[in-house]
Design a protein around this motif. Sequence first.
Motif, PDB file in Angstrom:
ATOM      1  N   GLN A  37       0.878  -1.164   0.000  1.00  0.00           N
ATOM      2  CA  GLN A  37       0.000   0.000   0.000  1.00  0.00           C
ATOM      3  C   GLN A  37       0.916   1.215   0.000  1.00  0.00           C
ATOM      4  N   ASP A  38       1.281   1.637  -1.209  1.00  0.00           N
ATOM      5  CA  ASP A  38       2.256   2.724  -1.360  1.00  0.00           C
ATOM      6  C   ASP A  38       1.743   3.998  -0.725  1.00  0.00           C
ATOM      7  N   LEU A  53       2.685   1.290   3.689  1.00  0.00           N
ATOM      8  CA  LEU A  53       2.676  -0.071   4.236  1.00  0.00           C
ATOM      9  C   LEU A  53       3.090  -1.094   3.188  1.00  0.00           C
ATOM     10  N   TYR A  54       4.021  -1.988   3.612  1.00  0.00           N
ATOM     11  CA  TYR A  54       4.423  -3.125   2.785  1.00  0.00           C
ATOM     12  C   TYR A  54       4.465  -4.351   3.703  1.00  0.00           C
ATOM     13  N   ILE A  55       3.924  -5.460   3.237  1.00  0.00           N
ATOM     14  CA  ILE A  55       3.974  -6.706   4.003  1.00  0.00           C
ATOM     15  C   ILE A  55       4.820  -7.696   3.213  1.00  0.00           C
ATOM     16  N   ILE A  71       6.517  -3.281   6.845  1.00  0.00           N
ATOM     17  CA  ILE A  71       7.271  -2.038   6.832  1.00  0.00           C
ATOM     18  C   ILE A  71       6.246  -0.918   6.903  1.00  0.00           C
ATOM     19  N   LEU A  72       6.302  -0.168   7.988  1.00  0.00           N
ATOM     20  CA  LEU A  72       5.335   0.891   8.225  1.00  0.00           C
ATOM     21  C   LEU A  72       6.096   2.204   8.363  1.00  0.00           C
ATOM     22  N   ALA A  73       5.878   3.091   7.430  1.00  0.00           N
ATOM     23  CA  ALA A  73       6.534   4.408   7.394  1.00  0.00           C
ATOM     24  C   ALA A  73       8.050   4.281   7.465  1.00  0.00           C
TER      25      ALA A  73
END
Length: 196
Positions: free
Chosen positions: A12-13, A16-18, A38-40
């Motif tokens: 989710q550019d 958020l990256y999972i 990965i959040l911010a």
Amino acid sequence: MVGIEYELAHAQDPILYIIKRQQRISPTDAITLAHYYILAGTVYQAPDLWSVINSRLLNTSHFLFTAQAELNSFVRFHPANGYHWEIKPPTGSKISFVPMDATRKEPEEAGTQFQRKNVDGILGALTQRFPFKPMPASQHPFGPRGTVAAEQQPAANVSAPPTSAQPPSETTVAPLPAGSDRAQNHQLFNAVKNSR
């Protein structure tokens, strides 16, 4: 292609990256080992289910234990009065505690004498007009009710059915088979009505 690999599971550019870490067994099969998100710009490892449940249960048990310890400090016992709660406001607090007994109202009667007599009269008239027809025990949905000994005992204090010589009154209720639950209820109903 066998070994550990990392795969982008969700994106989710730009926030958020999972990422999924997995053990590749064959070109079509893989076992998921962990998830990272990965959040911010900061990488976090997602906890597994056991860690989440363990943490929640530990927090729950801690707070329950603390609440029980706090409540135990307010319990008092006196041989004459039994257990009671003595909750006092903390010193220096602006909270005022109102005892529950002060806010409790006395129970009011269910109705006036006039209303109770009218309801009794209406119920008596309806019972005379639509008498109870007991269902045969063989057809009862819950099977036979009562025992044979109870059915053979005569019913006491059941009002006699109105005859042509005696006009129906509001206090007379049609008799029911002796020993049935309904007959006992009618006996009690008639006793209460006659006592007023």
